[in-house]
Design a protein around this motif. Structure first.
Motif, short mmCIF file in Angstrom:
data_model
loop_
_atom_site.label_atom_id
_atom_site.label_comp_id
_atom_site.label_asym_id
_atom_site.label_seq_id
_atom_site.Cartn_x
_atom_site.Cartn_y
_atom_site.Cartn_z
N LEU A 158 4.40 12.17 8.05
CA LEU A 158 3.97 11.51 6.89
C LEU A 158 3.45 12.63 6.01
CD1 LEU A 158 2.26 8.32 8.27
CD2 LEU A 158 4.32 8.45 7.52
N HIS A 159 3.78 12.50 4.73
CA HIS A 159 3.06 13.37 3.81
C HIS A 159 1.78 12.50 3.35
CE1 HIS A 159 4.33 11.50 0.09
NE2 HIS A 159 5.64 11.70 0.48
N TYR A 160 0.85 13.44 2.79
CA TYR A 160 -0.64 12.96 2.28
C TYR A 160 -0.38 11.74 1.45
CZ TYR A 160 -2.65 17.11 4.47
OH TYR A 160 -3.12 18.08 5.43
N GLY A 161 0.56 11.64 0.73
CA GLY A 161 0.71 10.53 -0.28
C GLY A 161 1.22 9.40 0.45
N GLU A 162 1.94 9.57 1.54
CA GLU A 162 2.33 8.30 2.36
C GLU A 162 1.27 7.64 3.00
OE1 GLU A 162 7.22 9.26 3.14
OE2 GLU A 162 5.73 10.19 4.18
N VAL A 163 0.42 8.62 3.64
CA VAL A 163 -0.68 8.37 4.26
C VAL A 163 -1.53 7.36 3.37
CG1 VAL A 163 -2.74 9.07 5.77
CG2 VAL A 163 -0.46 10.11 6.10
N PHE A 164 -1.97 8.03 2.41
CA PHE A 164 -2.94 7.43 1.48
C PHE A 164 -2.41 6.02 0.81
CE2 PHE A 164 -4.81 6.64 -2.83
CZ PHE A 164 -6.03 6.57 -2.69
N THR A 165 -1.08 5.99 0.41
CA THR A 165 -0.48 4.79 -0.17
C THR A 165 -0.56 3.76 1.06
OG1 THR A 165 0.91 5.78 -1.61
CG2 THR A 165 1.60 3.81 -0.93
N ALA B 53 1.66 -9.23 -9.20
CA ALA B 53 2.06 -8.34 -9.97
C ALA B 53 1.42 -6.85 -9.81
CB ALA B 53 1.80 -8.38 -11.47
N ALA B 54 0.12 -6.77 -9.30
CA ALA B 54 -0.36 -5.42 -8.93
C ALA B 54 0.43 -5.02 -7.74
CB ALA B 54 -1.65 -5.61 -8.65
N GLY B 55 0.67 -5.96 -6.73
CA GLY B 55 1.57 -5.56 -5.67
C GLY B 55 2.84 -4.80 -5.82
N LEU B 56 3.33 -5.56 -6.52
CA LEU B 56 4.73 -5.23 -7.09
C LEU B 56 4.74 -3.54 -7.83
CD1 LEU B 56 6.19 -8.19 -9.12
CD2 LEU B 56 7.19 -7.25 -6.81
N VAL B 57 3.65 -3.33 -8.38
CA VAL B 57 3.52 -1.94 -8.79
C VAL B 57 3.37 -1.14 -7.74
CG1 VAL B 57 1.98 -0.49 -10.36
CG2 VAL B 57 2.80 -2.60 -11.31
N ALA B 58 2.38 -1.58 -7.09
CA ALA B 58 2.02 -0.62 -5.75
C ALA B 58 3.25 -0.26 -4.83
CB ALA B 58 1.06 -1.34 -4.99
N CYS B 59 4.19 -1.30 -4.43
CA CYS B 59 5.39 -1.49 -3.54
C CYS B 59 6.11 -0.19 -4.50
CB CYS B 59 6.04 -2.62 -3.54
SG CYS B 59 5.13 -3.50 -2.46
N SER B 60 6.46 -0.51 -5.62
CA SER B 60 7.33 0.45 -6.51
C SER B 60 6.72 1.87 -6.56
CB SER B 60 7.46 0.06 -8.03
OG SER B 60 8.01 -1.14 -8.18
N GLN B 61 5.36 2.15 -6.50
CA GLN B 61 4.79 3.40 -6.43
C GLN B 61 5.19 4.01 -5.23
OE1 GLN B 61 0.95 3.79 -7.49
NE2 GLN B 61 0.84 6.15 -7.23
N ALA B 62 4.99 3.20 -4.06
CA ALA B 62 5.11 3.77 -2.76
C ALA B 62 6.57 4.17 -2.50
CB ALA B 62 4.54 2.68 -1.74
N MET C 299 10.50 -0.04 3.76
CA MET C 299 9.48 -1.25 4.06
C MET C 299 8.89 -1.88 2.83
SD MET C 299 6.28 -0.67 6.53
CE MET C 299 5.29 0.47 5.37
N PHE C 300 8.65 -0.84 2.05
CA PHE C 300 8.05 -1.25 0.87
C PHE C 300 9.09 -1.62 -0.25
CE2 PHE C 300 4.35 1.63 2.03
CZ PHE C 300 3.41 0.71 1.64
N SER C 301 10.31 -1.60 0.09
CA SER C 301 11.33 -2.37 -0.62
C SER C 301 11.29 -3.58 -0.34
CB SER C 301 12.65 -1.63 -0.51
OG SER C 301 12.80 -0.34 -0.92
N GLN C 302 11.40 -4.00 1.12
CA GLN C 302 11.40 -5.26 1.37
C GLN C 302 10.15 -6.19 0.98
OE1 GLN C 302 10.43 -5.23 5.77
NE2 GLN C 302 10.60 -7.44 5.93
N PHE C 303 8.93 -5.46 1.00
CA PHE C 303 7.62 -5.94 0.56
C PHE C 303 7.82 -6.48 -0.84
CE2 PHE C 303 4.55 -3.35 3.39
CZ PHE C 303 5.09 -4.24 4.77
N HIS C 304 8.45 -5.44 -1.57
CA HIS C 304 8.61 -5.70 -2.88
C HIS C 304 9.48 -6.96 -3.47
CE1 HIS C 304 10.07 -5.19 -7.18
NE2 HIS C 304 8.99 -4.31 -7.38
N ILE C 305 10.67 -7.19 -2.47
CA ILE C 305 11.61 -8.19 -2.69
C ILE C 305 10.89 -9.50 -2.48
CG2 ILE C 305 13.50 -9.41 -1.74
CD1 ILE C 305 14.83 -6.57 -1.44
#
Length: 170
Positions: free
Chosen positions: A13-20, A111-120, A132-138
């Motif tokens: 995992l890169h640091y961004g993936e860990v933090f996200t 709505a905040a969760g959708l933004v977080a998923c898109s960013q991830a 995984m985050f695409s699944q969460f987004h849907i």
């Protein structure tokens, strides 16, 4: 073949993936506690069902992310305590969240969760995490549609000022 080819689960995992993922898990755990509290305040049965669905969705997401973090040797964020069930009549009227407020909060949370998923999704280089985050987004988008429909049906939706074109007047 480089380090980022082959089975994505073998890639670091890169640091961004860990933090996200860690931050998303923390938010999911706190959302569960918030939904449990608001469920105690909700009087509308349809709203109660959507809060239950939102809690189940967050619990499922938390389970998947916890497994990912554990597999990668990353410590988990703390969990808030479970909220006890309360009788709505025991909550004083002035201290109680009203159903339209709960529905608005649920909409904003989704709505905040959708933004977080898109960013991830956008920052992931591991395909399994992006998927995984695409699944969460849907799932969140589907739940958001249900909450929007409920808000409209119950008359709880407060639209912003509507724009009418001058061409409409002719």
């Amino acid at each position: 073949m480089g380090i980022l080819s082959g089975n994505p689960q073998n890639e670091p995992l890169h640091y961004g993936e860990v933090f996200t993922t860690w931050s998303f898990l923390l938010a999911a755990k706190h959302s569960i506690a918030g939904y449990q509290t608001k469920l105690n305040h909700a009087g509308d049965e349809d709203l109660q069902k959507l809060l239950e669905e939102a809690m189940q969705q967050c619990q499922q997401e938390a389970k998947q992310i916890e497994a990912l973090l554990k597999e990668n040797g990353i410590g988990l964020p703390p969990s808030p305590p479970e909220r006890p069930k309360a009788c709505i009549e025991d909550i004083p009227a002035g201290a109680r969240f009203q159903d339209p407020e709960i529905a608005a909060h649920l909409s904003a949370s989704i709505a905040a969760g959708l933004v977080a998923c898109s960013q991830a999704i956008g920052q992931s280089i591991r395909e399994d995490i992006a998927m995984m985050f695409s699944q969460f987004h849907i799932q969140k988008a589907t739940l958001g549609g249900k909450v929007l429909r409920l808000n409209k049906e119950k008359g709880w939706l407060i639209p912003p000022p509507l724009h009418h074109s001058k061409a409409d007047d002719c």
